[in-house]
Design an enzyme around this catalytic site. Sequence first.
Site, mmCIF file in Angstrom:
data_model
loop_
_atom_site.group_PDB
_atom_site.id
_atom_site.type_symbol
_atom_site.label_atom_id
_atom_site.label_comp_id
_atom_site.label_asym_id
_atom_site.label_seq_id
_atom_site.Cartn_x
_atom_site.Cartn_y
_atom_site.Cartn_z
ATOM 1 N N SER A 152 -11.425 5.638 -3.816
ATOM 2 C CA SER A 152 -12.349 5.400 -2.715
ATOM 3 C C SER A 152 -13.758 5.117 -3.252
ATOM 4 O O SER A 152 -13.939 4.153 -4.004
ATOM 5 C CB SER A 152 -12.320 6.594 -1.759
ATOM 6 O OG SER A 152 -13.012 6.310 -0.572
ATOM 7 N N ASP A 391 -6.555 -0.356 5.574
ATOM 8 C CA ASP A 391 -7.205 0.901 5.224
ATOM 9 C C ASP A 391 -8.333 1.168 6.221
ATOM 10 O O ASP A 391 -9.178 0.300 6.455
ATOM 11 C CB ASP A 391 -7.765 0.758 3.795
ATOM 12 C CG ASP A 391 -8.282 2.048 3.201
ATOM 13 O OD1 ASP A 391 -8.767 2.913 3.954
ATOM 14 O OD2 ASP A 391 -8.237 2.180 1.961
ATOM 15 N N HIS A 419 -5.187 5.668 3.109
ATOM 16 C CA HIS A 419 -6.245 5.753 2.105
ATOM 17 C C HIS A 419 -5.982 6.840 1.062
ATOM 18 O O HIS A 419 -6.510 6.766 -0.046
ATOM 19 C CB HIS A 419 -7.575 6.015 2.810
ATOM 20 C CG HIS A 419 -8.779 5.878 1.946
ATOM 21 N ND1 HIS A 419 -9.266 4.659 1.522
ATOM 22 C CD2 HIS A 419 -9.600 6.813 1.415
ATOM 23 C CE1 HIS A 419 -10.341 4.848 0.784
ATOM 24 N NE2 HIS A 419 -10.565 6.150 0.699
#
Length: 441
Positions: A152, A391, A419
């Site tokens: 991320s 996502d 995610h």
Amino acid sequence: MPPGALLTATATYRQPGVVLTDHRFSVPLDHDDPAGERIEVFAREAVASAHADGSLPWLVYLPGGPGFGANRFVGKEAWLGRALQDYRVLLLDQRGTGSSTPATRQTLPLRGGPREQADYLTHFRADSIVRDCELIRRELTGGAPWTVLGQSFGGFCATHYLSAAPEGLHTAIITGGLPTLDGHADDVYRAAYPRMERKTRAHYARYPQDVERARRIAAHIAEHEPVLNGGYRLTVEAFQSLGMLLGSGDGSHRLHYLLEDAFVRTPAGHTLSDAFQEGVQAALSHGSHPLFALLHESIYGQGDRPTDWSAQRLRGEFPQFDPGKALAGDAPLLFTGEAVLRRQFDCDPALRPLRETADLLAARTGWTPLYDTARLAANEVPAAAAIYHDDLYVDTEQSLRTARSIRGLRTWVTDEYEHDGLRVGSPRVLDRLLALARGEA
């Protein structure tokens, strides 16, 4: 020669199958002023017990966020077991997070007022994190390059790493974290709101009973404006932000279970149950990660255009998220996620004292560019990225454009995971990405 990352303390201990060593490093607050103020960065080294005395290459893990420390694993949980087959792993608490020098409502006043706090926090973006990594790498590896695994926001940092210091990298692995290279925060949130709507409608398709439950809860909140047991001022907008849960593999189910126990009957009538209040407070509070709210839009800041509370401004372009219209008619209440609104700083006791600081960051200009597109186009570091289709947190199309801009980057686009694929899909996700980067798949 200016000082590097000074190793200030270590402690070694064991968990099942793993030897852990805690490291504390002293690094410059401002890397352009290496002789100036220093802060502490914490990192936990993990190595398989069978290889504790061996010579292994290093992998540094950069977690998501901004504002979250590295995972606190027990033994070989999640992806760590797969990584320990090949690497000595460094779980880095990026500056300001975890056990590193904290940056919270309790500590930031040590800097002075909001202006001084905002100036301080400009040193907590991906560029400073990568420069920390480079100092720590030279301390631990003797100068040998290492592999970076970025999840991320950690992938944003890894992309900056490829831009700024590729000589420090042997391999780059990115999961759910290929950022837009030149897009403004407005571009990010203009793409995000339609995803939020799709995720909400998919949730209601799975749990149609939640349409009425959400509307009833929202109507109660609008009428009573409750303050939760933990001090959080629950508004309908804040309730909508529970949509953050919809970005994880089990998030829709967790949201459903939270909504089904919202009310309890008391002598004074129906009210929000303590269980619901505890669940909502846990989901919405930034007490353990205030930097997520403070820097959430600043991670997209580049150049002289302020972010200016982008998510809140852009919300007006999507009237279907207006809770008043939903409650006045028969439309379902839409949840939001991956958006920090200015009004949340009025709701959350962990953020309330930092509202002016956040305003100053939102108005700030002169951000340092984070990505060198020419250098990425000439990239020679073996790299692979997982892109999760649709996502919630990172736009797929923006990620694909970035992937095409990084020479040699191999991608795995999948809708099998949300995610959190690295966590829930291990060891498969990490194993596949390592194979792609090594040319074995």
